[in-house]
Write a protein that holds these residues in place. Structure first.
Motif, short mmCIF file in Angstrom:
data_model
loop_
_atom_site.label_atom_id
_atom_site.label_comp_id
_atom_site.label_asym_id
_atom_site.label_seq_id
_atom_site.Cartn_x
_atom_site.Cartn_y
_atom_site.Cartn_z
N ARG A 183 32.54 18.99 -1.17
CA ARG A 183 32.91 18.53 0.17
C ARG A 183 31.81 18.78 1.20
NH1 ARG A 183 38.90 19.81 2.11
NH2 ARG A 183 39.16 18.51 0.26
N GLU A 184 31.18 19.95 1.15
CA GLU A 184 30.12 20.26 2.11
C GLU A 184 28.92 19.35 1.92
OE1 GLU A 184 28.08 21.75 5.20
OE2 GLU A 184 30.20 22.10 4.70
N GLU A 185 28.55 19.09 0.66
CA GLU A 185 27.43 18.20 0.39
C GLU A 185 27.72 16.79 0.87
OE1 GLU A 185 25.59 20.33 -3.63
OE2 GLU A 185 27.23 18.88 -3.80
N LYS A 186 28.96 16.35 0.74
CA LYS A 186 29.34 15.02 1.23
C LYS A 186 29.20 14.93 2.74
CE LYS A 186 32.59 13.89 -2.51
NZ LYS A 186 34.01 13.63 -2.84
N ARG A 187 29.63 15.98 3.44
CA ARG A 187 29.51 15.98 4.90
C ARG A 187 28.04 15.91 5.32
NH1 ARG A 187 34.04 19.76 5.07
NH2 ARG A 187 32.56 21.48 4.95
N GLU A 188 27.19 16.66 4.61
CA GLU A 188 25.77 16.65 4.94
C GLU A 188 25.16 15.27 4.69
OE1 GLU A 188 24.08 19.75 2.59
OE2 GLU A 188 24.46 21.30 4.09
N MET A 189 25.49 14.66 3.56
CA MET A 189 24.92 13.34 3.25
C MET A 189 25.39 12.31 4.27
SD MET A 189 22.89 11.58 1.38
CE MET A 189 22.57 12.47 -0.15
N SER A 190 26.65 12.36 4.67
CA SER A 190 27.14 11.45 5.70
C SER A 190 26.33 11.60 6.98
CB SER A 190 28.63 11.71 5.98
OG SER A 190 29.42 11.45 4.84
N ARG A 191 26.06 12.84 7.34
CA ARG A 191 25.27 13.10 8.56
C ARG A 191 23.87 12.53 8.44
NH1 ARG A 191 22.11 17.54 9.72
NH2 ARG A 191 23.04 18.77 8.02
N PHE A 192 23.26 12.69 7.26
CA PHE A 192 21.90 12.19 7.07
C PHE A 192 21.86 10.66 7.15
CE2 PHE A 192 21.24 16.24 4.49
CZ PHE A 192 20.63 16.89 5.55
N VAL A 193 22.85 9.99 6.58
CA VAL A 193 22.89 8.52 6.64
C VAL A 193 23.01 8.06 8.09
CG1 VAL A 193 24.20 6.46 6.01
CG2 VAL A 193 23.83 8.27 4.32
N LEU A 194 23.85 8.73 8.86
CA LEU A 194 23.99 8.40 10.28
C LEU A 194 22.69 8.68 11.04
CD1 LEU A 194 27.58 9.77 10.95
CD2 LEU A 194 26.89 7.36 10.93
N ASP A 195 22.01 9.77 10.69
CA ASP A 195 20.74 10.10 11.34
C ASP A 195 19.68 9.03 11.06
OD1 ASP A 195 21.76 12.41 12.41
OD2 ASP A 195 20.88 13.74 10.91
N VAL A 196 19.64 8.56 9.82
CA VAL A 196 18.67 7.52 9.45
C VAL A 196 18.93 6.25 10.25
CG1 VAL A 196 18.00 5.94 7.59
CG2 VAL A 196 18.21 8.40 7.13
N ARG A 197 20.18 5.86 10.35
CA ARG A 197 20.52 4.67 11.12
C ARG A 197 20.16 4.85 12.60
NH1 ARG A 197 25.61 2.23 12.62
NH2 ARG A 197 26.39 4.33 13.01
N ARG A 198 20.45 6.02 13.14
CA ARG A 198 20.21 6.26 14.56
C ARG A 198 18.71 6.40 14.87
NH1 ARG A 198 23.29 10.14 15.01
NH2 ARG A 198 21.80 11.84 14.61
N ASN A 199 17.99 7.16 14.07
CA ASN A 199 16.58 7.46 14.37
C ASN A 199 15.64 6.32 14.03
OD1 ASN A 199 17.45 9.97 15.18
ND2 ASN A 199 16.83 11.03 13.31
N TRP A 200 15.93 5.59 12.95
CA TRP A 200 15.03 4.54 12.50
C TRP A 200 15.60 3.14 12.66
CZ3 TRP A 200 12.91 6.79 7.23
CH2 TRP A 200 12.13 7.91 7.52
N GLN A 201 16.81 3.02 13.20
CA GLN A 201 17.47 1.72 13.36
C GLN A 201 17.53 0.96 12.03
OE1 GLN A 201 14.77 2.48 15.91
NE2 GLN A 201 16.54 3.64 16.64
N THR A 202 17.76 1.71 10.95
CA THR A 202 17.83 1.12 9.61
C THR A 202 19.21 0.53 9.36
OG1 THR A 202 16.25 2.77 8.81
CG2 THR A 202 17.52 1.58 7.15
N THR A 203 19.24 -0.65 8.79
CA THR A 203 20.50 -1.26 8.36
C THR A 203 20.87 -0.67 7.01
OG1 THR A 203 19.87 -3.31 9.48
CG2 THR A 203 21.66 -3.45 7.88
N VAL A 204 22.14 -0.30 6.82
CA VAL A 204 22.59 0.36 5.59
C VAL A 204 23.72 -0.44 4.96
CG1 VAL A 204 23.57 2.46 4.59
CG2 VAL A 204 21.97 2.63 6.52
N LEU A 205 23.58 -0.68 3.66
CA LEU A 205 24.66 -1.28 2.86
C LEU A 205 24.96 -0.30 1.74
CD1 LEU A 205 26.43 -3.84 2.33
CD2 LEU A 205 24.62 -4.60 0.76
N LEU A 206 26.23 0.13 1.63
CA LEU A 206 26.53 1.14 0.64
C LEU A 206 27.76 0.81 -0.19
CD1 LEU A 206 29.06 3.31 1.47
CD2 LEU A 206 27.47 3.81 3.30
#
Length: 263
Positions: A183-206
């Motif tokens: 569960r903790e690793e999932k929360r961290e990965m979710s945060r990183f995906v959001l950070d990537v989208r916010r910081n680099w304006q990357t489009t994500v398909l998952l």
């Protein structure tokens, strides 16, 4: 950013995908979900060029890439992770991440083979850039020089994400990014995906099994069932869609089903 239109994919007499269309808007996170055998991974393989559909097209940032090989799609700005970890053991984290930067390097084969000064300088600059922009972003500083086989499963998945990000893609395809995590690793990965989208304006398909993650971070959700699209909309629209509940989440128990990981 990505328009996948009317995909038809068959293997022999089996229709893996029928009339599937997915539109991933720029700088948004779009999730593809569905029950077992829905065709999610087949769709990703079509988008990334591993499968050639009998019908339909894939357009990335206005360019029709339907006829391009996977490597050529990478040069167009598409990067992908896979379900299973595929890191190079015997190499540390930083070197594994560097391998994802082949589309950014300008040195030719001869220059690289003879280790000319230009190549060494380019690789050194790349290493500094990776450590500053990616290793730091994904909080891998403390393991940057650690062999990947010595890392926990969750950290290895994070290294795979870093390797995909080093290309600085226009669109990032994530195939089950939190599969097998706690569960903790999932929360961290979710945060990183959001950070990537916010910081680099990357489009994500998952593609993801964990419905809690999907509903929390996605702007849009596309639902497949037996190779056909049955719904598309915001997480809230999908959560309350009767057809989705019947086909995927479970009749009368959508609250429980939506919090469980499902194929």
């Amino acid at each position: 950013m990505l328009h996948v239109d009317d995909i038809q994919l068959s293997f022999g007499g089996v229709n893996a995908l029928s009339g599937v269309s997915v539109h991933a808007e720029a700088q948004e996170i779009t999730a593809v979900i569905g029950p077992n055998g829905a065709g999610k991974t087949s769709l990703f393989n079509v988008i990334s060029g591993f499968y050639k559909p009998q019908k339909g097209k894939v357009v990335l940032d206005g360019q029709d890439i339907s006829g391009l090989k996977p490597a050529a799609r990478a040069y167009c700005g598409m990067s992908r992770t896979f379900q299973n970890i595929a890191l190079f053991h015997g190499m540390n984290v930083l070197d594994n991440v560097k391998l994802g930067a082949h589309t950014k390097l300008k040195s030719g084969v001869l220059s690289a083979g003879f280790r000319l000064p230009m190549t060494r300088r380019e690789e050194r600059d790349l290493g500094h850039e990776i450590e500053k922009d990616i290793i730091g972003l994904l909080e891998l500083d403390h393991v940057a020089h650690t062999p990947v086989e010595d890392l926990s499963y969750g950290l290895q998945k994070r290294v795979e994400l870093a390797r995909a990000l080093v290309m600085k893609p226009k669109i990032l395809l994530l195939d089950e990014p939190v599969a097998g995590m706690n569960r903790e690793e999932k929360r961290e990965m979710s945060r990183f995906v959001l950070d990537v989208r916010r910081n680099w304006q990357t489009t994500v398909l998952l593609i993801e099994h964990d419905m809690s993650m999907v509903m929390e971070i996605s702007d849009k959700v596309v639902v497949l069932s037996f190779g056909k699209p049955i719904a598309s909309g915001t997480p809230e629209e999908i959560r309350t869609n009767p057809e989705v509940i019947n086909a995927y989440l479970g009749v009368g128990d959508e609250d429980t089903a939506s919090s469980e990981a499902a194929e």
